[in-house]
Design an enzyme around this catalytic site. Structure first.
Site, short mmCIF file in Angstrom:
data_model
loop_
_atom_site.label_atom_id
_atom_site.label_comp_id
_atom_site.label_asym_id
_atom_site.label_seq_id
_atom_site.Cartn_x
_atom_site.Cartn_y
_atom_site.Cartn_z
N ASP A 239 0.79 -0.97 0.10
CA ASP A 239 0.08 -0.01 0.05
C ASP A 239 0.90 1.19 0.04
OD1 ASP A 239 -1.66 1.96 0.44
OD2 ASP A 239 -2.82 1.19 2.21
N ASN B 190 2.98 2.95 -10.49
CA ASN B 190 1.78 2.87 -11.21
C ASN B 190 0.51 3.17 -10.47
OD1 ASN B 190 0.06 2.16 -13.66
ND2 ASN B 190 -0.65 0.49 -11.83
N LYS C 209 0.62 15.25 -10.19
CA LYS C 209 1.40 14.58 -11.33
C LYS C 209 2.44 15.56 -11.95
CE LYS C 209 -0.73 10.85 -11.93
NZ LYS C 209 -0.06 9.42 -11.53
N TYR D 74 -5.27 16.74 -8.91
CA TYR D 74 -4.67 15.84 -9.79
C TYR D 74 -3.47 16.18 -10.72
CZ TYR D 74 -4.23 11.70 -13.06
OH TYR D 74 -3.74 10.67 -13.78
N THR E 182 -10.68 3.21 -18.64
CA THR E 182 -10.23 2.35 -17.51
C THR E 182 -11.33 2.73 -16.53
OG1 THR E 182 -8.86 3.87 -16.27
CG2 THR E 182 -7.72 2.36 -17.89
#
Length: 245
Positions: free
Chosen positions: A59, A86, A167, A163, A198
Protein backbone atom coordinates in the site's frame (compact mmCIF):
# COMPACT_ATOMS: atom_id res chain seq x y z
CA UNK A 1 15.56 -13.58 -15.51
CA UNK A 2 14.98 -9.88 -14.93
CA UNK A 3 12.65 -8.82 -12.15
CA UNK A 4 10.05 -6.06 -11.95
CA UNK A 5 7.84 -4.68 -9.20
CA UNK A 6 4.65 -2.95 -10.35
CA UNK A 7 2.53 -1.12 -7.81
CA UNK A 8 -1.24 -1.11 -8.27
CA UNK A 9 -0.95 -4.03 -10.66
CA UNK A 10 -3.95 -6.17 -9.81
CA UNK A 11 -6.13 -4.46 -12.43
CA UNK A 12 -6.30 -2.16 -15.42
CA UNK A 13 -3.09 -0.73 -16.93
CA UNK A 14 -0.88 -2.14 -14.17
CA UNK A 15 -2.23 -5.64 -14.76
CA UNK A 16 -1.78 -5.41 -18.53
CA UNK A 17 1.75 -4.13 -18.01
CA UNK A 18 2.46 -7.20 -15.91
CA UNK A 19 1.07 -9.41 -18.66
CA UNK A 20 3.20 -7.80 -21.36
CA UNK A 21 6.39 -7.95 -19.31
CA UNK A 22 5.74 -11.60 -18.50
CA UNK A 23 5.52 -12.26 -22.23
CA UNK A 24 8.93 -10.62 -22.58
CA UNK A 25 10.46 -12.97 -20.03
CA UNK A 26 10.42 -10.87 -16.87
CA UNK A 27 9.64 -12.19 -13.41
CA UNK A 28 6.84 -9.99 -12.09
CA UNK A 29 6.12 -9.04 -8.51
CA UNK A 30 2.54 -7.90 -8.80
CA UNK A 31 1.88 -5.21 -6.22
CA UNK A 32 -1.59 -4.92 -4.71
CA UNK A 33 -2.98 -3.38 -1.53
CA UNK A 34 -5.23 -6.40 -0.94
CA UNK A 35 -3.68 -9.88 -0.97
CA UNK A 36 -6.83 -11.60 -2.24
CA UNK A 37 -7.07 -9.23 -5.19
CA UNK A 38 -3.40 -9.75 -5.91
CA UNK A 39 -3.80 -13.51 -5.78
CA UNK A 40 -6.83 -13.37 -8.07
CA UNK A 41 -4.85 -11.36 -10.61
CA UNK A 42 -1.97 -13.83 -10.44
CA UNK A 43 -4.34 -16.76 -10.92
CA UNK A 44 -5.69 -15.10 -14.05
CA UNK A 45 -2.18 -14.79 -15.46
CA UNK A 46 -1.39 -18.37 -14.52
CA UNK A 47 -4.46 -19.43 -16.50
CA UNK A 48 -2.81 -17.79 -19.51
CA UNK A 49 0.35 -19.88 -18.90
CA UNK A 50 2.17 -16.81 -17.57
CA UNK A 51 3.58 -18.29 -14.40
CA UNK A 52 6.63 -16.18 -13.50
CA UNK A 53 4.56 -13.91 -11.29
CA UNK A 54 3.56 -13.64 -7.66
CA UNK A 55 1.64 -11.09 -5.58
CA UNK A 56 3.27 -8.64 -3.20
CA UNK A 57 1.13 -6.74 -0.72
CA UNK A 58 2.06 -3.06 -0.88
CA UNK A 59 0.00 0.00 0.00
CA UNK A 60 1.90 3.05 -1.23
CA UNK A 61 0.03 5.25 1.25
CA UNK A 62 1.44 3.27 4.18
CA UNK A 63 5.19 3.40 4.86
CA UNK A 64 5.04 0.33 7.08
CA UNK A 65 3.38 -1.63 4.26
CA UNK A 66 6.13 -0.46 1.88
CA UNK A 67 8.87 -1.51 4.32
CA UNK A 68 7.19 -4.90 4.83
CA UNK A 69 6.99 -5.37 1.06
CA UNK A 70 10.71 -4.60 0.82
CA UNK A 71 11.48 -7.25 3.42
CA UNK A 72 9.26 -9.74 1.62
CA UNK A 73 10.81 -9.03 -1.76
CA UNK A 74 14.31 -9.06 -0.32
CA UNK A 75 13.66 -12.58 0.92
CA UNK A 76 12.99 -13.67 -2.65
CA UNK A 77 15.60 -11.76 -4.66
CA UNK A 78 18.63 -9.60 -4.08
CA UNK A 79 18.10 -7.68 -7.32
CA UNK A 80 15.23 -5.62 -8.67
CA UNK A 81 15.71 -4.59 -12.29
CA UNK A 82 12.60 -2.49 -12.81
CA UNK A 83 10.31 -0.47 -10.57
CA UNK A 84 7.07 0.77 -12.10
CA UNK A 85 5.34 3.27 -9.84
CA UNK A 86 1.87 2.74 -11.25
CA UNK A 87 -0.48 3.08 -8.27
CA UNK A 88 -2.44 6.33 -8.43
CA UNK A 89 -5.71 8.05 -7.64
CA UNK A 90 -7.65 10.86 -9.28
CA UNK A 91 -9.44 12.14 -6.19
CA UNK A 92 -13.03 13.35 -6.13
CA UNK A 93 -13.98 15.33 -9.23
CA UNK A 94 -14.49 18.13 -10.17
CA UNK A 95 -11.46 19.81 -8.57
CA UNK A 96 -11.72 23.57 -8.75
CA UNK A 97 -8.82 25.44 -7.15
CA UNK A 98 -11.12 27.45 -4.86
CA UNK A 99 -13.78 24.94 -3.85
CA UNK A 100 -11.87 21.65 -3.56
CA UNK A 101 -11.33 20.58 0.03
CA UNK A 102 -7.61 20.65 0.91
CA UNK A 103 -8.11 17.11 2.19
CA UNK A 104 -8.60 16.00 -1.43
CA UNK A 105 -5.27 17.59 -2.39
CA UNK A 106 -3.59 15.79 0.50
CA UNK A 107 -5.16 12.45 -0.42
CA UNK A 108 -4.14 12.69 -4.06
CA UNK A 109 -0.60 13.82 -3.27
CA UNK A 110 -0.22 11.06 -0.66
CA UNK A 111 -0.61 8.40 -3.35
CA UNK A 112 0.57 10.05 -6.54
CA UNK A 113 3.60 11.87 -5.14
CA UNK A 114 4.65 10.89 -1.64
CA UNK A 115 3.85 7.24 -2.28
CA UNK A 116 6.19 7.18 -5.27
CA UNK A 117 8.97 8.80 -3.25
CA UNK A 118 8.57 6.34 -0.39
CA UNK A 119 8.53 3.25 -2.63
CA UNK A 120 11.52 4.46 -4.62
CA UNK A 121 13.61 5.25 -1.54
CA UNK A 122 12.79 1.96 0.19
CA UNK A 123 13.55 -0.20 -2.87
CA UNK A 124 16.51 1.75 -4.24
CA UNK A 125 19.08 -0.64 -2.76
CA UNK A 126 17.64 -3.59 -4.70
CA UNK A 127 17.57 -1.49 -7.85
CA UNK A 128 21.20 -0.46 -7.40
CA UNK A 129 22.10 -4.15 -7.40
CA UNK A 130 20.89 -4.42 -11.01
CA UNK A 131 23.20 -4.00 -13.98
CA UNK A 132 20.56 -1.96 -15.82
CA UNK A 133 17.96 -0.58 -13.39
CA UNK A 134 14.88 1.18 -14.71
CA UNK A 135 12.37 3.36 -12.85
CA UNK A 136 9.10 4.21 -14.57
CA UNK A 137 6.90 6.82 -12.91
CA UNK A 138 3.40 6.67 -14.34
CA UNK A 139 2.31 10.25 -14.86
CA UNK A 140 -0.40 11.91 -16.95
CA UNK A 141 -0.44 14.26 -19.89
CA UNK A 142 -2.32 16.55 -17.52
CA UNK A 143 0.92 17.00 -15.61
CA UNK A 144 2.33 19.29 -18.30
CA UNK A 145 2.36 22.86 -17.00
CA UNK A 146 3.45 24.15 -20.41
CA UNK A 147 0.44 22.66 -22.18
CA UNK A 148 -1.97 23.75 -19.46
CA UNK A 149 -1.13 27.34 -20.43
CA UNK A 150 -1.91 26.73 -24.11
CA UNK A 151 -5.55 27.49 -25.04
CA UNK A 152 -5.18 25.41 -28.22
CA UNK A 153 -4.30 22.22 -26.31
CA UNK A 154 -7.06 19.63 -26.55
CA UNK A 155 -7.17 19.12 -22.77
CA UNK A 156 -6.84 22.82 -21.92
CA UNK A 157 -10.30 23.08 -20.25
CA UNK A 158 -9.66 20.14 -17.92
CA UNK A 159 -8.07 21.69 -14.84
CA UNK A 160 -8.36 19.09 -12.09
CA UNK A 161 -6.39 21.11 -9.56
CA UNK A 162 -5.31 18.33 -7.21
CA UNK A 163 -4.64 15.63 -9.80
CA UNK A 164 -2.75 17.80 -12.30
CA UNK A 165 -0.63 19.30 -9.52
CA UNK A 166 0.25 15.87 -8.15
CA UNK A 167 1.42 14.68 -11.56
CA UNK A 168 3.38 17.88 -12.19
CA UNK A 169 5.07 17.31 -8.83
CA UNK A 170 5.78 13.69 -9.80
CA UNK A 171 7.38 14.90 -13.01
CA UNK A 172 9.57 17.26 -11.00
CA UNK A 173 10.63 14.34 -8.80
CA UNK A 174 11.49 12.33 -11.92
CA UNK A 175 13.76 15.13 -13.14
CA UNK A 176 15.51 15.36 -9.76
CA UNK A 177 15.89 11.60 -9.39
CA UNK A 178 17.25 11.16 -12.91
CA UNK A 179 19.78 13.92 -12.25
CA UNK A 180 20.86 12.35 -8.98
CA UNK A 181 21.43 9.02 -10.78
CA UNK A 182 22.88 10.55 -13.96
CA UNK A 183 26.31 8.90 -13.62
CA UNK A 184 24.89 5.41 -13.14
CA UNK A 185 23.20 2.79 -15.33
CA UNK A 186 19.76 3.93 -14.19
CA UNK A 187 17.10 5.12 -16.61
CA UNK A 188 14.43 7.15 -14.82
CA UNK A 189 11.45 8.48 -16.75
CA UNK A 190 7.90 9.73 -16.41
CA UNK A 191 5.49 7.99 -18.78
CA UNK A 192 2.01 9.14 -19.73
CA UNK A 193 -0.06 6.08 -20.65
CA UNK A 194 -2.53 8.33 -22.47
CA UNK A 195 -6.23 8.99 -21.98
CA UNK A 196 -7.23 5.36 -21.59
CA UNK A 197 -10.60 3.73 -21.03
CA UNK A 198 -10.36 2.41 -17.45
CA UNK A 199 -12.47 2.46 -14.30
CA UNK A 200 -10.13 5.28 -13.21
CA UNK A 201 -12.06 7.62 -15.57
CA UNK A 202 -15.34 5.66 -15.84
CA UNK A 203 -14.09 4.22 -19.15
CA UNK A 204 -14.32 7.60 -20.85
CA UNK A 205 -10.89 7.56 -22.49
CA UNK A 206 -10.44 6.68 -26.18
CA UNK A 207 -7.21 4.71 -25.70
CA UNK A 208 -6.88 0.98 -25.03
CA UNK A 209 -5.33 -0.60 -21.97
CA UNK A 210 -3.04 -2.62 -24.24
CA UNK A 211 -1.59 0.50 -25.87
CA UNK A 212 -1.26 2.26 -22.53
CA UNK A 213 0.65 -0.64 -21.00
CA UNK A 214 2.91 -0.89 -24.04
CA UNK A 215 4.09 2.67 -23.36
CA UNK A 216 5.09 1.72 -19.82
CA UNK A 217 6.79 -1.44 -21.03
CA UNK A 218 8.78 0.50 -23.60
CA UNK A 219 10.31 2.63 -20.84
CA UNK A 220 10.82 -0.39 -18.59
CA UNK A 221 12.96 -2.23 -21.15
CA UNK A 222 15.04 0.71 -22.39
CA UNK A 223 18.47 -0.23 -23.68
CA UNK A 224 21.70 1.30 -22.41
CA UNK A 225 21.49 4.03 -25.07
CA UNK A 226 17.95 4.97 -24.04
CA UNK A 227 16.97 8.36 -22.69
CA UNK A 228 16.63 9.24 -19.02
CA UNK A 229 14.96 12.14 -17.23
CA UNK A 230 12.22 12.41 -19.88
CA UNK A 231 8.47 12.92 -19.95
CA UNK A 232 7.31 10.37 -22.53
CA UNK A 233 3.84 11.02 -23.93
CA UNK A 234 2.60 9.82 -27.29
CA UNK A 235 -0.66 11.62 -26.53
CA UNK A 236 0.89 15.03 -25.89
CA UNK A 237 3.60 14.70 -28.54
CA UNK A 238 2.70 12.11 -31.21
CA UNK A 239 5.61 13.11 -33.43
CA UNK A 240 8.47 13.01 -30.90
CA UNK A 241 6.95 11.04 -28.04
CA UNK A 242 8.40 13.54 -25.55
CA UNK A 243 6.05 15.98 -23.88
CA UNK A 244 6.94 19.47 -22.73
CA UNK A 245 7.08 19.71 -18.96
Amino acid sequence: MKTVLITGANKSIGFETARQLLRQGYYVYLGARDLKKGEAAVQQLHAEDLTSVEPIVIDVDDIESIKTARITLGGKTGVLDVLINNAGVSGALPQGPLDTDPAVFKQVFETNYFGVISVTQVFIDLLKASDAPRIVNVTSGLGSLTLHKDPTWKYYPFKAAAYMASKAALNAYTISLAYDLRDTNFKVNSVDPGYTATDFNHHSGPGTIEDAAARLVKAAVLRADGLTGQFFSDDNAPETGISPW
